[in-house]
Design a protein around this motif. Structure first.
Motif, mmCIF file in Angstrom:
data_model
loop_
_atom_site.group_PDB
_atom_site.id
_atom_site.type_symbol
_atom_site.label_atom_id
_atom_site.label_comp_id
_atom_site.label_asym_id
_atom_site.label_seq_id
_atom_site.Cartn_x
_atom_site.Cartn_y
_atom_site.Cartn_z
ATOM 1 N N ALA A 311 0.827 -1.213 0.000
ATOM 2 C CA ALA A 311 0.000 0.000 0.000
ATOM 3 C C ALA A 311 0.859 1.260 0.000
ATOM 4 N N GLU A 312 2.005 1.218 0.710
ATOM 5 C CA GLU A 312 2.876 2.397 0.776
ATOM 6 C C GLU A 312 3.460 2.725 -0.594
ATOM 7 N N SER A 313 3.861 1.677 -1.341
ATOM 8 C CA SER A 313 4.393 1.894 -2.683
ATOM 9 C C SER A 313 3.320 2.458 -3.608
ATOM 10 N N GLN A 314 2.116 1.896 -3.525
ATOM 11 C CA GLN A 314 1.021 2.365 -4.366
ATOM 12 C C GLN A 314 0.678 3.822 -4.072
ATOM 13 N N GLU A 315 0.669 4.168 -2.793
ATOM 14 C CA GLU A 315 0.350 5.544 -2.413
ATOM 15 C C GLU A 315 1.420 6.514 -2.904
ATOM 16 N N LEU A 316 2.698 6.115 -2.802
ATOM 17 C CA LEU A 316 3.788 6.981 -3.252
ATOM 18 C C LEU A 316 3.718 7.193 -4.766
ATOM 19 N N LEU A 317 3.402 6.147 -5.508
ATOM 20 C CA LEU A 317 3.253 6.294 -6.954
ATOM 21 C C LEU A 317 2.124 7.263 -7.285
ATOM 22 N N ALA A 318 1.024 7.195 -6.528
ATOM 23 C CA ALA A 318 -0.098 8.111 -6.758
ATOM 24 C C ALA A 318 0.293 9.551 -6.428
ATOM 25 N N GLN A 319 1.065 9.733 -5.351
ATOM 26 C CA GLN A 319 1.467 11.080 -4.927
ATOM 27 C C GLN A 319 2.406 11.745 -5.937
ATOM 28 N N THR A 320 3.203 10.957 -6.624
ATOM 29 C CA THR A 320 4.199 11.517 -7.547
ATOM 30 C C THR A 320 3.784 11.426 -9.010
ATOM 31 N N ARG A 321 2.568 10.980 -9.267
ATOM 32 C CA ARG A 321 2.135 10.752 -10.653
ATOM 33 C C ARG A 321 2.199 12.024 -11.487
ATOM 34 N N ASP A 322 1.818 13.153 -10.906
ATOM 35 C CA ASP A 322 1.705 14.400 -11.672
ATOM 36 C C ASP A 322 2.939 15.279 -11.583
ATOM 37 N N ARG A 323 4.053 14.733 -11.177
ATOM 38 C CA ARG A 323 5.267 15.533 -11.088
ATOM 39 C C ARG A 323 6.406 14.829 -11.824
ATOM 40 N N VAL A 324 7.492 15.555 -12.016
ATOM 41 C CA VAL A 324 8.652 14.984 -12.717
ATOM 42 C C VAL A 324 9.281 13.917 -11.828
ATOM 43 N N ARG A 325 9.404 12.700 -12.370
ATOM 44 C CA ARG A 325 9.933 11.630 -11.546
ATOM 45 C C ARG A 325 10.654 10.593 -12.398
ATOM 46 N N VAL A 326 11.474 9.791 -11.707
ATOM 47 C CA VAL A 326 12.105 8.610 -12.282
ATOM 48 C C VAL A 326 11.741 7.449 -11.357
ATOM 49 N N VAL A 327 11.146 6.413 -11.887
ATOM 50 C CA VAL A 327 10.751 5.260 -11.078
ATOM 51 C C VAL A 327 11.743 4.127 -11.321
ATOM 52 N N PHE A 328 12.345 3.647 -10.241
ATOM 53 C CA PHE A 328 13.349 2.585 -10.313
ATOM 54 C C PHE A 328 12.836 1.356 -9.571
ATOM 55 N N ALA A 329 12.622 0.267 -10.315
ATOM 56 C CA ALA A 329 12.244 -1.006 -9.703
ATOM 57 C C ALA A 329 13.530 -1.742 -9.331
ATOM 58 N N ASN A 330 13.875 -1.714 -8.065
ATOM 59 C CA ASN A 330 15.139 -2.252 -7.564
ATOM 60 C C ASN A 330 15.012 -3.756 -7.267
ATOM 61 N N LYS A 331 16.149 -4.366 -6.984
ATOM 62 C CA LYS A 331 16.254 -5.759 -6.532
ATOM 63 C C LYS A 331 15.773 -6.760 -7.592
ATOM 64 N N ALA A 332 16.053 -6.443 -8.868
ATOM 65 C CA ALA A 332 15.674 -7.353 -9.942
ATOM 66 C C ALA A 332 16.411 -8.685 -9.844
ATOM 67 N N ASP A 333 17.542 -8.686 -9.130
ATOM 68 C CA ASP A 333 18.296 -9.930 -8.961
ATOM 69 C C ASP A 333 17.607 -10.883 -7.977
ATOM 70 N N LEU A 334 16.589 -10.395 -7.268
ATOM 71 C CA LEU A 334 15.899 -11.227 -6.275
ATOM 72 C C LEU A 334 14.500 -11.653 -6.728
ATOM 73 N N GLY A 335 14.012 -11.098 -7.815
ATOM 74 C CA GLY A 335 12.665 -11.442 -8.286
ATOM 75 C C GLY A 335 12.060 -10.295 -9.066
ATOM 76 N N ASP A 336 10.854 -10.527 -9.633
ATOM 77 C CA ASP A 336 10.246 -9.494 -10.452
ATOM 78 C C ASP A 336 8.747 -9.331 -10.216
ATOM 79 N N ALA A 337 8.250 -9.782 -9.069
ATOM 80 C CA ALA A 337 6.814 -9.697 -8.789
ATOM 81 C C ALA A 337 6.326 -8.249 -8.819
ATOM 82 N N GLY A 338 7.069 -7.361 -8.169
ATOM 83 C CA GLY A 338 6.687 -5.952 -8.162
ATOM 84 C C GLY A 338 6.950 -5.283 -9.494
ATOM 85 N N ALA A 339 8.050 -5.660 -10.151
ATOM 86 C CA ALA A 339 8.393 -5.045 -11.435
ATOM 87 C C ALA A 339 7.311 -5.304 -12.464
ATOM 88 N N ARG A 340 6.692 -6.500 -12.430
ATOM 89 C CA ARG A 340 5.635 -6.794 -13.381
ATOM 90 C C ARG A 340 4.431 -5.879 -13.168
#
Length: 449
Positions: A311-340
């Motif tokens: 929920a915290e990640s989802q809320e942060l994405l909503a808060q920054t949706r309308d501003r200049v941002r770079v989104v980095f999906a980290n820890k790809a070496d451990l899995g990709d559930a969130g990245a998908r």
């Protein structure tokens, strides 16, 4: 301020060093050199001469070099003298004391450069660029300040003022001699004003790029706890600057460090992880995170791409949706559930341990911060709030004049607005600078500059 007095000050930074330089400027520079510098060879203009620096009673202070420059061929446009002595603070102070005892006055902050401006050696914009060059912390900032030092901006502004002056003269002639001088064609007049306004708007856009180069681009690294924000900061810096732990909430305060991206300074601000149910100390850190995010040009959102988004990640994405941002999906070496789940949202997917991912983040920051308007370090730009305000006033006045013409009102009604624009641009070159403006600009300088 007494501009007739001969001034003196130490020009090198405080503290011990190999060399200290004492600078003198004014009509008494040559007389002071004759009294306080003893050498076998006579002083010749712009030639370093070795000898002994003495005090007002003839007692030796140090051995060193003297360089004399004769007006107008000097930095200030006046007779100047530089005494190069060993870098002892005591020795440098004694040299200044002897100069003051022999009639010189201690210089105020920026007074040497102020005299250069008053004597026509520098225009006002170039004089301010001297302070920017001294304050530059990166190569790009130094190059940008050097571009301003060349006086290119003042030259362009003078061209625009000259064009405004031509329009004003034509309008005045049409009013004073209506039977002999026809009124300027309204469409042509409007086009001429638009051309001037367009060039001023370009200066406004360049000013924002110049500010980024001088001050650095603030980038807030934000995300939920344990997403890898501090690890990313360390990886981008190439050193262990922030503590890293598997325990969520390790970072309680903001940490700011700088890196260079495509030649421009980027100020990375590592922040506390944003989450609910934080203790009082962590909550204070989260509040600082929110302030850092609000003040940043770019939000670098770091999320754990190996786990389903909470929920915290989802809320942060909503808060920054309308501003200049770079989104980095980290820890790809451990899995990709969130990245998908972030498909179509992320700018970069990878790991802080992956060099290619780090380079992709740098590139994404550059695209987000300045996009296609890559800072042109060779083009002069507006550097101060006073300059920005002057251009804004001129643009507003030209816009009002164009509106008057479009309404079909008599052309002579735009004269007042054009005069306002003309006067505003005069503040950029110093042709209409107030004493308060000069004091503000030269007050930025150190003593001796």
């Amino acid at each position: 301020m007494d501009t007739d007095a001969t001034i003196a000050a130490i020009a090198t930074p405080p503290g011990k060093g190999a060399i200290a330089i004492v600078r003198v400027s004014g009509t008494q520079a040559r007389a002071l050199a004759s009294r306080l510098f003893v050498s076998r060879e006579p002083l010749r203009p712009r030639v370093a001469t070795y000898g002994t620096i003495v005090d007002e009673d003839g007692n030796a202070i140090d051995r060193g070099l003297a360089i004399l420059a004769i007006a107008p061929h000097s930095y200030t446009g006046e007779d100047t003298l530089e005494l190069h002595v060993h870098g002892s603070p005591v020795v440098a102070r004694e040299v200044v004391r002897a100069l003051l005892a022999c009639g010189a006055r201690y210089a105020s902050a920026g007074e040497f450069t102020r005299r250069a401006f008053l004597n026509g050696k520098l225009d006002l914009h170039a004089a301010a660029a001297v302070a920017d060059l001294i304050d530059a912390e990166t190569r790009s900032a130094a190059r940008a300040a050097l571009a301003n030092l060349g006086g290119g901006l003042s030259q362009e502004v003078r061209v625009l003022r000259a064009r405004l002056s031509e329009v004003l003269e034509e309008l005045a002639a049409a009013v004073d001699f209506p039977d002999e001088v026809p009124e300027p064609d309204r469409d042509v007049l409007r086009d001429r004003l638009e051309e001037i306004a367009a060039r001023l708007r370009r200066l406004q856009r360049d000013a924002e790029m110049g500010r980024l180069v001088r001050e650095g681009v603030p980038v807030a690294i934000v995300g939920p706890p344990n997403a890898g924000k501090s690890s990313l900061l360390n990886a981008l810096l190439g050193e262990e600057r922030a503590l890293v732990s598997e325990i969520a909430g390790t970072t309680r305060d903001t940490i700011e460090e700088s890196i260079t991206v495509h030649g421009v300074q980027v100020r990375l601000i590592d922040t506390a992880g944003i989450r609910e149910h934080a203790d009082r100390l962590e909550a204070a850190g989260i509040e600082r995170t929110r302030r850092a995010l609000a003040g940043a040009r770019v939000a670098l959102v770091v999320l754990d791409g190996s786990q389903p988004l909470g929920a915290e990640s989802q809320e942060l994405l909503a808060q920054t949706r309308d501003r200049v941002r770079v989104v980095f999906a980290n820890k790809a070496d451990l899995g990709d559930a969130g990245a998908r789940q972030l498909d179509g949202v992320t700018n970069v997917t990878g790991s802080v341990r992956d060099r290619s991912a780090l380079q992709s983040i740098r590139d994404a920051i550059a695209r987000a911060a300045w996009g296609d308007d890559r800072p042109d370090l060779e083009r002069p730009h507006l550097a101060s709030l006073d300059e920005l305000n002057a251009v804004a006033q001129a643009v507003e006045a030209l816009s009002n004049a164009q509106t008057t013409l479009e309404r079909g009102d008599p052309s002579d009604l735009i004269v007042g607005e054009l005069q306002r624009a003309f006067a505003a641009l005069g503040h950029l070159t110093g042709d209409a600078a107030s004493e308060e403006l000069l004091t503000a600009i030269f007050g930025r300088f150190c003593i001796g500059k």
